[in-house]
Design a protein around this motif. Sequence first.
Motif, short mmCIF file in Angstrom:
data_model
loop_
_atom_site.label_atom_id
_atom_site.label_comp_id
_atom_site.label_asym_id
_atom_site.label_seq_id
_atom_site.Cartn_x
_atom_site.Cartn_y
_atom_site.Cartn_z
N GLY A 1 3.04 15.80 -4.48
CA GLY A 1 2.82 14.63 -5.33
C GLY A 1 2.89 13.33 -4.56
N ILE A 2 3.12 13.38 -3.25
CA ILE A 2 3.19 12.18 -2.42
C ILE A 2 1.81 11.54 -2.33
CG2 ILE A 2 3.65 11.27 -0.11
CD1 ILE A 2 6.16 12.15 -1.53
N GLY A 3 1.76 10.24 -2.60
CA GLY A 3 0.52 9.50 -2.49
C GLY A 3 -0.36 9.59 -3.71
N LEU A 4 0.09 10.32 -4.75
CA LEU A 4 -0.68 10.41 -5.99
C LEU A 4 -0.12 9.40 -6.98
CD1 LEU A 4 -0.90 14.29 -6.35
CD2 LEU A 4 -2.41 12.73 -5.11
N LEU B 1 -6.18 -3.63 -0.59
CA LEU B 1 -5.65 -3.00 0.63
C LEU B 1 -6.16 -1.56 0.75
CD1 LEU B 1 -1.97 -4.28 0.46
CD2 LEU B 1 -3.67 -4.89 2.19
N GLY B 2 -6.22 -0.86 -0.41
CA GLY B 2 -6.72 0.50 -0.39
C GLY B 2 -8.17 0.56 0.07
N ALA B 3 -8.96 -0.41 -0.39
CA ALA B 3 -10.37 -0.44 0.01
C ALA B 3 -10.50 -0.69 1.51
CB ALA B 3 -11.10 -1.53 -0.78
N ALA B 4 -9.53 -1.37 2.09
CA ALA B 4 -9.54 -1.63 3.52
C ALA B 4 -8.94 -0.49 4.33
CB ALA B 4 -8.77 -2.92 3.81
N GLY B 5 -8.54 0.58 3.63
CA GLY B 5 -7.99 1.74 4.33
C GLY B 5 -6.50 1.65 4.57
N LEU B 6 -5.81 0.73 3.91
CA LEU B 6 -4.37 0.58 4.09
C LEU B 6 -3.65 0.96 2.81
CD1 LEU B 6 -4.32 -2.89 5.89
CD2 LEU B 6 -4.04 -0.64 6.94
N ALA B 7 -2.57 1.72 2.94
CA ALA B 7 -1.78 2.11 1.78
C ALA B 7 -0.32 2.22 2.20
CB ALA B 7 -2.27 3.42 1.20
N LEU B 8 0.54 1.62 1.39
CA LEU B 8 1.97 1.66 1.69
C LEU B 8 2.53 3.00 1.26
CD1 LEU B 8 4.12 -0.28 2.84
CD2 LEU B 8 4.67 -0.91 0.47
N LYS C 1 12.65 -0.40 5.58
CA LYS C 1 11.39 -0.86 5.00
C LYS C 1 10.46 0.31 4.74
CE LYS C 1 11.09 -5.51 6.99
NZ LYS C 1 10.22 -6.44 7.80
N GLN C 2 9.67 0.17 3.66
CA GLN C 2 8.61 1.14 3.43
C GLN C 2 7.54 0.95 4.50
OE1 GLN C 2 8.45 0.59 -1.23
NE2 GLN C 2 7.12 2.29 -0.65
N ARG C 3 7.03 2.05 5.01
CA ARG C 3 6.07 1.98 6.11
C ARG C 3 4.68 2.44 5.65
NH1 ARG C 3 8.49 -1.48 9.54
NH2 ARG C 3 10.74 -1.01 9.54
N TRP C 4 3.67 2.06 6.44
CA TRP C 4 2.28 2.33 6.06
C TRP C 4 1.87 3.75 6.42
CZ3 TRP C 4 -0.22 -1.30 3.28
CH2 TRP C 4 0.28 -2.61 3.33
N PHE C 5 1.04 4.34 5.54
CA PHE C 5 0.37 5.59 5.90
C PHE C 5 -0.62 5.30 7.02
CE2 PHE C 5 1.06 6.99 1.34
CZ PHE C 5 1.79 8.14 1.64
N VAL D 1 14.37 11.13 6.47
CA VAL D 1 14.00 9.77 6.11
C VAL D 1 13.96 9.70 4.58
CG1 VAL D 1 12.73 9.30 8.22
CG2 VAL D 1 11.52 10.26 6.27
N GLU D 2 14.30 8.53 4.05
CA GLU D 2 14.33 8.35 2.60
C GLU D 2 12.91 8.24 2.04
OE1 GLU D 2 17.16 8.06 0.67
OE2 GLU D 2 18.51 8.37 2.38
N VAL D 3 12.74 8.77 0.82
CA VAL D 3 11.44 8.73 0.14
C VAL D 3 11.66 8.25 -1.29
CG1 VAL D 3 9.28 9.97 -0.22
CG2 VAL D 3 10.95 10.86 1.40
N ASP D 4 10.88 7.26 -1.71
CA ASP D 4 10.96 6.75 -3.08
C ASP D 4 9.81 7.35 -3.88
OD1 ASP D 4 11.44 5.37 -5.38
OD2 ASP D 4 10.68 3.44 -4.66
N VAL D 5 10.12 8.29 -4.76
CA VAL D 5 9.07 9.01 -5.48
C VAL D 5 9.27 8.92 -6.99
CG1 VAL D 5 8.67 10.65 -3.61
CG2 VAL D 5 10.35 11.19 -5.39
#
Length: 354
Positions: free
Chosen positions: A268-271, A292-299, A307-311, A337-341
Amino acid sequence: MTLTLHVDGERWRAHLRGTAELYDGIIPVIKGNGYGFGNRSLARRADWLGADTVAVGTYAELVDVLPRFGGDVHVLTPWRPFWADTVRPERMYDPRVVHTVSRVEDLEPLRAEAPEGTRIVVEGETAMARHGVDRHALTSVADKLGRLQLAGFSIHLPLSEDNLGEADRWAAAFEASKLAPAVSGTPLFTVSHLSDREVRALAERRPGLAVRPRVGTALWLGDRGAFRVTGIVIDTHVVERGERIGYRQRPMPVGGTVLVVSGGTSHGIGLEAPTAATTLKQRATSVAKGGLGAAGLALSPFTIAGKQRWFVEPPHMQASMILVPTGVAVPGVGEEVEVDVRMTTTTFDALDLP
């Protein structure tokens, strides 16, 4: 691959007991992915709480819940003739199963298929406009019950400030109809999305009904501080700016270290669910994220060094590639590593629940 849900067991159990005491006559809701814990686990937990009834979302979920819970199981999805293709008849019409009827036309085929005395609740169509019979159809329902045993009435409310008002109007309509007298004993009236104070207020207004709240999120996930989710670093790679990596061979915008971390789309990560933005600020945030998603960037939901890091690219099925910029401390292989889901959309590999 291990995406783990860590639970402070003592704190979580205290929350469950407190919530069960707060909501008089609580009906725990067990559905979907079991709010991250799994339906089997929650069925046993509901037994531990002393609940006499739980609610499941679909007939397919009876498979996990019936063998592990000793009381009645109310199926929230309304009965339809085609559900018989999804579950065996002996399970579907187990004497402990309570069915939901939301259409007058379903009563005749249900009477023909179900054993005599099969219990049902009738659902009213609220402002949700999802399932339910119209107020004007209650008499027709009463006239067509036949050998079915009516247990009471059910409503599913929206997330609204006037839920108590709508619940009271439906309770009044139920009491005034031919349905309430058709119930043997005190008629059941089950509701969703009312606070504990609203449930008590409704019960005081309608002493002739057994008002019982169906509670899912507030029960199982009400104390979010009791949970911690972690992924494991499986690999690390130093990369240069402009270097192409990953399935899609995208050039790296900056140099740093790529972490390969457990947790991907199968978990379910990234959904994401469609946005529920209502304010201008929320809508502006959604627009910014879309750009940002259209530019290929997603947090990503992975937190490294606070800090949350980029995919690096969209997450893979069972792992994600995360960029840690140069100068940031890099966790080693095997570290967590911590994950906020979102718990209701995440499937965990392991549950750490002492």
